[in-house]
Design a protein around this motif. Structure first.
Motif, PDB file in Angstrom:
ATOM      1  N   UNK A 356       0.839  -1.205   0.000  1.00 36.47           N
ATOM      2  CA  UNK A 356       0.000   0.000   0.000  1.00 36.47           C
ATOM      3  C   UNK A 356       0.876   1.258   0.000  1.00 36.47           C
ATOM      4  N   UNK A 357       1.905   1.259   0.865  1.00 31.77           N
ATOM      5  CA  UNK A 357       2.839   2.390   0.928  1.00 31.77           C
ATOM      6  C   UNK A 357       3.610   2.513  -0.387  1.00 31.77           C
ATOM      7  N   UNK A 358       4.058   1.371  -0.912  1.00 29.44           N
ATOM      8  CA  UNK A 358       4.798   1.391  -2.175  1.00 29.44           C
ATOM      9  C   UNK A 358       3.921   1.942  -3.299  1.00 29.44           C
ATOM     10  N   UNK A 362       4.556   5.417  -5.356  1.00 31.28           N
ATOM     11  CA  UNK A 362       4.619   5.325  -6.814  1.00 31.28           C
ATOM     12  C   UNK A 362       3.646   6.318  -7.443  1.00 31.28           C
ATOM     13  N   UNK A 363       2.416   6.338  -6.931  1.00 35.02           N
ATOM     14  CA  UNK A 363       1.370   7.188  -7.476  1.00 35.02           C
ATOM     15  C   UNK A 363       1.670   8.674  -7.231  1.00 35.02           C
ATOM     16  N   UNK A 364       2.232   8.983  -6.055  1.00 37.84           N
ATOM     17  CA  UNK A 364       2.466  10.377  -5.669  1.00 37.84           C
ATOM     18  C   UNK A 364       3.793  10.917  -6.199  1.00 37.84           C
ATOM     19  N   UNK A 365       4.825  10.087  -6.185  1.00 33.29           N
ATOM     20  CA  UNK A 365       6.159  10.513  -6.603  1.00 33.29           C
ATOM     21  C   UNK A 365       6.637   9.667  -7.781  1.00 33.29           C
ATOM     22  N   UNK A 366       7.249   8.526  -7.486  1.00 35.60           N
ATOM     23  CA  UNK A 366       7.716   7.616  -8.532  1.00 35.60           C
ATOM     24  C   UNK A 366       8.073   6.281  -7.892  1.00 35.60           C
ATOM     25  N   UNK A 367       8.318   5.283  -8.725  1.00 35.11           N
ATOM     26  CA  UNK A 367       8.704   3.969  -8.221  1.00 35.11           C
ATOM     27  C   UNK A 367      10.025   4.031  -7.457  1.00 35.11           C
TER      28      UNK A 367
END
Length: 388
Positions: A356-358, A362-367
């Motif tokens: 969930x955090x990952x 990913x969604x907010x910043x990047x992988x």
């Protein structure tokens, strides 16, 4: 107790359970490389939702593991739980061919993971009871066989993706889901006809869960919980490959490489763990996890991506083998299923927030941020383990 035959120095029961896991993981990993693409391309699931679904799937089995581990201790019957768990998973994987939306997909994946929750602790307890004191060797062999299936599965998926490439993607994915049920059916036949219970041969009666009251064991589980926050779903590694421009077919090859490294490493690591400190090896596993995540975070070319998958395979070979053997040794004779189940439950519960955090990062910043967070958690767990 009847003397059990051995194969390659491994008890017959452990060998059969290894063969069962080979077939079941072949089944599971045939679909693993296409599941992320199926979610995003066919079911049109977004990044955050995709990460959350994969994390929930990984965690779904967790609450059942300690419960059914306890029941298998109480009733001294492991085989019925093992068979039931594998049967549920086999049905769930084949039925994915008929999913029409993310809800029914999620329901079937949760049924699959529920099956894993029912079987895992009783199966691991049965392996421990069939090991004659060589828990590291037995679990190493089991994880090797399990992961050889995970090597074969993606390779079969690559073959099917190539042979059936003329089909529309949605139809192609559904065909692979159906085919994946075949190895699972064979594994059920092996369990029903050949695997034997060993729990009834343990004379000591259960007198509570005393091992779980041990402070050192509780601290170890707390460290495992923290480290698991860095244990993202495998789907993120495939999404990383996709981000770098690799196709689903090429991603399947990367995934096969990861599983090959895992398979080649698990058995020697298990054997080695019987000769040295299992706790120290677990610390090395956390370090490998941190290094793998850093490599995934900064990979922009093929060489570093390959190194990341290799380190990821080594990390999983340690962390899927040694802690099981370590927990089996810490547990009393009457509570192996319960104690091993408690370990699996902790890992499963914290696997969900990890993905969930990952997914959020990913969604907010990047992988890159997803992998850096995972690396930090694994390294912190390594540090804390030194004080356990």
């Amino acid at each position: 107790m009847e003397k059990e035959r051995k194969v390659f120095g491994i008890s017959w029961n452990v060998f059969l359970l290894g063969l069962v896991s080979f077939l079941n993981d072949m089944s599971s990993e045939m679909i693993a490389p296409i599941v992320p693409a199926y979610l995003t391309e066919v079911l049109k699931v977004g990044k955050l939702a995709g990460g959350s679904i994969m994390g929930l799937i990984e965690s779904a089995s967790s609450l059942f593991k300690v419960v059914f581990g306890y029941f298998s201790d109480r009733f001294r019957k492991r085989k019925v739980f093992v068979f039931t768990g594998y049967a549920l998973s086999t049905v769930a994987k084949g039925a994915l061919a008929f999913t029409q939306g993310w809800l029914d997909f999620l329901a079937l994946r949760l049924l699959d993971r529920t099956g894993k929750g029912i079987r895992t602790a009783p199966r691991d307890a049965l392996i421990a009871e069939s090991s004659n004191g060589k828990t590291g060797k037995s679990f190493g062999f089991h994880r090797m066989m399990d992961t050889l299936g995970a090597v074969a599965g993606p390779l079969i998926a690559v073959l099917l993706l190539g042979l059936l490439s003329y089909l529309p993607k949605e139809v192609l994915y559904r065909r692979i889901f159906l085919i994946s049920a075949v190895p699972g059916i064979i594994s059920l036949i092996i369990i029903a006809l050949f695997v034997k219970d060993r729990g009834g041969e343990v004379k000591k009666k259960i007198a509570g869960v005393s091992s779980l009251r041990s402070r050192s064991l509780q601290l170890f589980l707390a460290v495992v919980a923290l480290g698991t926050l860095g244990r993202y779903s495998y789907a993120f590694t495939l999404w990383k490959a996709e981000e770098l421009g690799y196709t689903v077919l090429q991603g399947s090859a990367f995934y096969a490489l990861f599983n090959l490294i895992y398979a080649l490493s698990a058995y020697p690591i298990g054997v080695y763990s019987d000769r040295v400190s299992k706790k120290a090896l677990i610390g090395a596993g956390f370090l490998l996890s941190a290094l793998a995540s850093i490599c995934f975070a900064f990979a922009q070319s093929l060489p570093l991506l390959v190194v990341a998958f290799i380190l990821y395979g080594l990390h999983m070979a340690v962390m899927d083998t040694v802690p099981r053997a370590y927990m089996a040794e810490l547990a009393g004779e009457g509570e192996k299923g319960t104690v091993i189940g408690a370990y699996h439950t902790v890992v499963g519960v914290f696997a969900f927030p990890a993905s969930l955090i990952a997914g959020y990062l990913w969604n907010t910043y990047s992988l890159t941020y997803s992998f850096l967070f995972a690396s930090a958690m694994a390294f912190l767990a390594f540090i804390l383990l030194q004080f356990d």
